[in-house]
Design an enzyme around this catalytic site. Structure first.
Site, PDB file in Angstrom:
ATOM      1  N   CYS A 115      43.688 -39.220  -3.656  1.00  0.00           N
ATOM      2  CA  CYS A 115      45.513 -38.756  -2.863  1.00  0.00           C
ATOM      3  C   CYS A 115      45.770 -38.153  -2.212  1.00  0.00           C
ATOM      4  CB  CYS A 115      45.951 -37.644  -4.180  1.00  0.00           C
ATOM      5  SG  CYS A 115      45.629 -38.912  -5.509  1.00  0.00           S
ATOM      6  N   HIS A 252      52.644 -34.272  -2.113  1.00  0.00           N
ATOM      7  CA  HIS A 252      52.242 -35.241  -3.053  1.00  0.00           C
ATOM      8  C   HIS A 252      53.012 -35.760  -4.197  1.00  0.00           C
ATOM      9  CE1 HIS A 252      49.572 -37.551  -4.731  1.00  0.00           C
ATOM     10  NE2 HIS A 252      48.994 -37.628  -5.484  1.00  0.00           N
ATOM     11  N   ASN A 282      52.037 -41.456  -9.567  1.00  0.00           N
ATOM     12  CA  ASN A 282      51.335 -41.341  -8.954  1.00  0.00           C
ATOM     13  C   ASN A 282      50.965 -42.149  -8.147  1.00  0.00           C
ATOM     14  OD1 ASN A 282      49.316 -40.308  -6.789  1.00  0.00           O
ATOM     15  ND2 ASN A 282      48.389 -38.835  -8.776  1.00  0.00           N
TER      16      ASN A 282
HETATM   17  N1  ACO Z   1      51.637 -39.117 -24.206  1.00  0.00           N
HETATM   18  C1  ACO Z   1      51.475 -38.641 -25.251  1.00  0.00           C
HETATM   19  N2  ACO Z   1      50.711 -37.697 -25.193  1.00  0.00           N
HETATM   20  C2  ACO Z   1      49.674 -37.595 -24.874  1.00  0.00           C
HETATM   21  C3  ACO Z   1      49.508 -38.359 -23.857  1.00  0.00           C
HETATM   22  C4  ACO Z   1      50.739 -39.153 -23.454  1.00  0.00           C
HETATM   23  N3  ACO Z   1      50.376 -39.613 -22.787  1.00  0.00           N
HETATM   24  N4  ACO Z   1      48.538 -37.363 -22.969  1.00  0.00           N
HETATM   25  C5  ACO Z   1      47.810 -36.204 -23.586  1.00  0.00           C
HETATM   26  N5  ACO Z   1      48.373 -36.872 -25.150  1.00  0.00           N
HETATM   27  C6  ACO Z   1      49.138 -35.610 -25.993  1.00  0.00           C
HETATM   28  C7  ACO Z   1      47.232 -35.054 -25.610  1.00  0.00           C
HETATM   29  O1  ACO Z   1      46.104 -35.824 -26.511  1.00  0.00           O
HETATM   30  C8  ACO Z   1      47.189 -33.804 -26.522  1.00  0.00           C
HETATM   31  O2  ACO Z   1      47.154 -34.031 -27.755  1.00  0.00           O
HETATM   32  P1  ACO Z   1      46.194 -32.735 -29.008  1.00  0.00           P
HETATM   33  O3  ACO Z   1      47.323 -31.415 -28.568  1.00  0.00           O
HETATM   34  O4  ACO Z   1      47.045 -33.558 -30.209  1.00  0.00           O
HETATM   35  O5  ACO Z   1      45.370 -32.938 -28.521  1.00  0.00           O
HETATM   36  C9  ACO Z   1      48.684 -33.464 -25.770  1.00  0.00           C
HETATM   37  O6  ACO Z   1      49.028 -34.801 -25.391  1.00  0.00           O
HETATM   38  C10 ACO Z   1      48.570 -32.111 -25.194  1.00  0.00           C
HETATM   39  O7  ACO Z   1      47.441 -32.891 -23.771  1.00  0.00           O
HETATM   40  P2  ACO Z   1      46.921 -32.102 -22.745  1.00  0.00           P
HETATM   41  O8  ACO Z   1      46.100 -32.684 -21.768  1.00  0.00           O
HETATM   42  O9  ACO Z   1      46.762 -30.650 -23.105  1.00  0.00           O
HETATM   43  O10 ACO Z   1      48.682 -32.350 -21.877  1.00  0.00           O
HETATM   44  P3  ACO Z   1      48.840 -31.283 -20.791  1.00  0.00           P
HETATM   45  O11 ACO Z   1      49.575 -30.550 -20.672  1.00  0.00           O
HETATM   46  O12 ACO Z   1      47.580 -31.116 -19.589  1.00  0.00           O
HETATM   47  O13 ACO Z   1      49.180 -31.877 -19.094  1.00  0.00           O
HETATM   48  C11 ACO Z   1      48.896 -33.500 -17.391  1.00  0.00           C
HETATM   49  C12 ACO Z   1      48.670 -33.743 -19.177  1.00  0.00           C
HETATM   50  C13 ACO Z   1      50.188 -33.934 -17.281  1.00  0.00           C
HETATM   51  C14 ACO Z   1      47.238 -35.179 -16.944  1.00  0.00           C
HETATM   52  C15 ACO Z   1      48.439 -32.599 -16.970  1.00  0.00           C
HETATM   53  O14 ACO Z   1      46.995 -31.930 -17.902  1.00  0.00           O
HETATM   54  C16 ACO Z   1      48.982 -32.580 -16.169  1.00  0.00           C
HETATM   55  O15 ACO Z   1      49.625 -32.826 -15.168  1.00  0.00           O
HETATM   56  N6  ACO Z   1      47.127 -32.821 -14.697  1.00  0.00           N
HETATM   57  C17 ACO Z   1      47.849 -33.135 -13.116  1.00  0.00           C
HETATM   58  C18 ACO Z   1      46.940 -34.261 -13.184  1.00  0.00           C
HETATM   59  C19 ACO Z   1      47.115 -34.920 -12.647  1.00  0.00           C
HETATM   60  O16 ACO Z   1      48.866 -34.605 -11.831  1.00  0.00           O
HETATM   61  N7  ACO Z   1      46.218 -35.842 -12.042  1.00  0.00           N
HETATM   62  C20 ACO Z   1      46.900 -36.934 -10.920  1.00  0.00           C
HETATM   63  C21 ACO Z   1      46.290 -37.373  -9.661  1.00  0.00           C
HETATM   64  S1  ACO Z   1      45.764 -35.501  -8.809  1.00  0.00           S
HETATM   65  C22 ACO Z   1      46.642 -35.525  -8.330  1.00  0.00           C
HETATM   66  O17 ACO Z   1      47.256 -36.641  -7.822  1.00  0.00           O
HETATM   67  C23 ACO Z   1      46.730 -34.127  -7.797  1.00  0.00           C
END
Ligand code: ACO
Length: 325
Positions: A115, A252, A282
């Site tokens: 990224c 980003h 993204n």
């Molecule tokens: N739809 C519905 N539910 C979902 C989804 C989805 N797409 N994905 C995960 N869940 C569920 C999980 O299974 C979990 O369920 P559970 O509690 O029953 O186990 C629940 O939602 C919460 O999951 P978490 O992973 O704790 O959710 P979180 O609030 O951390 O959000 C996310 C997840 C959006 C990926 C977050 O961690 C994030 O934004 N991380 C940064 C990742 C990112 O932006 N990466 C991009 C590449 S890196 C970069 O460019 C910087």
């Protein structure tokens, strides 16, 4: 005495035609528009058509950037493409882009920093121009991230999309006391100890397959704001500026919550922050130049503005650059 500045001549961007909304995704994986918007700010993503490759997206964006700069491909002697989704394992997507632009002169190569690819590419091109190794650079971020996704994995497939953005940088020799212009300074970092928090589970040497993107979302989130702030503060310190001097913050476009977190930590108001993640998700290395393109097309970023770009991604890699537009 004179010095060389790497001045911005034009930007361009391209998103493939096919749009996949959150609602459409929720028909194939267990997710919802509400969940995706609340957690990420993403509303839709674009996906390349069958046969449409990263170099094709890059070509569209490059042509727009060249038009905006009033230049032709013949004027370019350096092409740097930030991509993690090359058309082929080799040659470089930059070489294929050069061919599609119809030129054979100069030098073209890819930069692989996931990224952060565009920010790394800007810093690389700036170094080439200031080192008198080239005169005009086409700097591109282009990705077909859709081809790396496991479309059954709701924790990753909702987050990414395809696209390309391009910027033309030109070397200008000016007197030592000339006002600042172009790329002022960049700060780049890598810490490979985090490689397995965001990676692809395949590869030429590891498995002989393409593989799929895998991510520990919470871990990425945990590190993102601190790493972004670290390089932005470094760039500000090196230039003697503060966040109050910035006209635009172009982060980003991975996740609205990361953008908000970084803005809050650094004290950059929302009205100075360019956000396009809702429209294209993204797009990895393409996200920063796409946001630059949108904001210069709609008249927000103007000549003379002070623009901070930043990105963080797999590796981990992270970087920022300060540009006088
Ligand atoms: N739809 C519905 N539910 C979902 C989804 C989805 N797409 N994905 C995960 N869940 C569920 C999980 O299974 C979990 O369920 P559970 O509690 O029953 O186990 C629940 O939602 C919460 O999951 P978490 O992973 O704790 O959710 P979180 O609030 O951390 O959000 C996310 C997840 C959006 C990926 C977050 O961690 C994030 O934004 N991380 C940064 C990742 C990112 O932006 N990466 C991009 C590449 S890196 C970069 O460019 C910087």
């Amino acid at each position: 005495m004179s010095k060389i500045q790497s001045v911005v001549r034009g930007v361009g961007g391209y998103l493939p035609e096919r749009v996949i909304t959150n609602d459409e995704l929720s028909k194939t994986v267990d997710t919802s528009d509400e969940w995706i918007v609340q957690r990420t700010g993403i509303r839709e993503r674009h996906v390349a058509a069958e046969g449409e490759m990263t170099s094709d997206l890059a070509l569209h964006a490059s042509r727009i950037a060249l038009d905006n700069a009033g230049l032709t491909p013949a004027d370019i002697d350096l092409i740097v493409v930030g991509t993690t989704t090359p058309d082929r394992t080799f040659p470089a997507t930059a070489a294929l882009l050069q061919h599609k632009l119809g030129i054979t002169h100069g030098v073209a190569f890819d930069v692989q920093a996931v990224c952060s690819g565009f920010v790394f590419a800007v810093a690389t091109a700036d170094g080439y121009l200031k080192g008198k190794m080239a005169k005009r650079a086409l700097v591109v971020g282009a990705e077909t991230a859709s081809r790396l996704l496991d479309w059954n994995d709701r924790t990753t497939c909702v987050l990414f999309g395809d696209g390309a953005g391009a910027m033309i940088l030109e070397a200008r020799e000016v007197p030592d006391d000339a006002p600042e212009n172009g790329v002022l300074v960049s700060s780049l970092r890598t810490d490979g100890s985090h490689w397995d928090k965001l990676y692809v589970d395949g590869g030429v040497s590891a498995t002989g397959t393409i593989g799929h993107l895998r991510m520990e979302g919470k871990e990425v989130f945990k590190h993102a704001v601190g790493m972004i702030s670290d390089v932005i503060e470094d760039v500000l310190e090196k230039t003697g500026k503060t966040t109050a001097d910035l006209d635009w913050f172009v982060p980003h476009q991975a996740n609205k919550r990361i953008i908000d977190g970084a803005g809050k930590k650094l004290g950059i108001p929302e009205e100075k922050t360019i956000v396009t993640v809702d429209r294209h998700a993204n797009t990895s290395a393409a996200s920063v130049p796409l946001a630059l393109w949108v904001a210069s097309e709609d008249g927000r970023i103007k000549s003379g503005d002070l623009v901070m770009i930043e990105a963080m991604g797999g590796g981990f890699t992270w970087g920022a650059a300060l540009i006088r537009w």
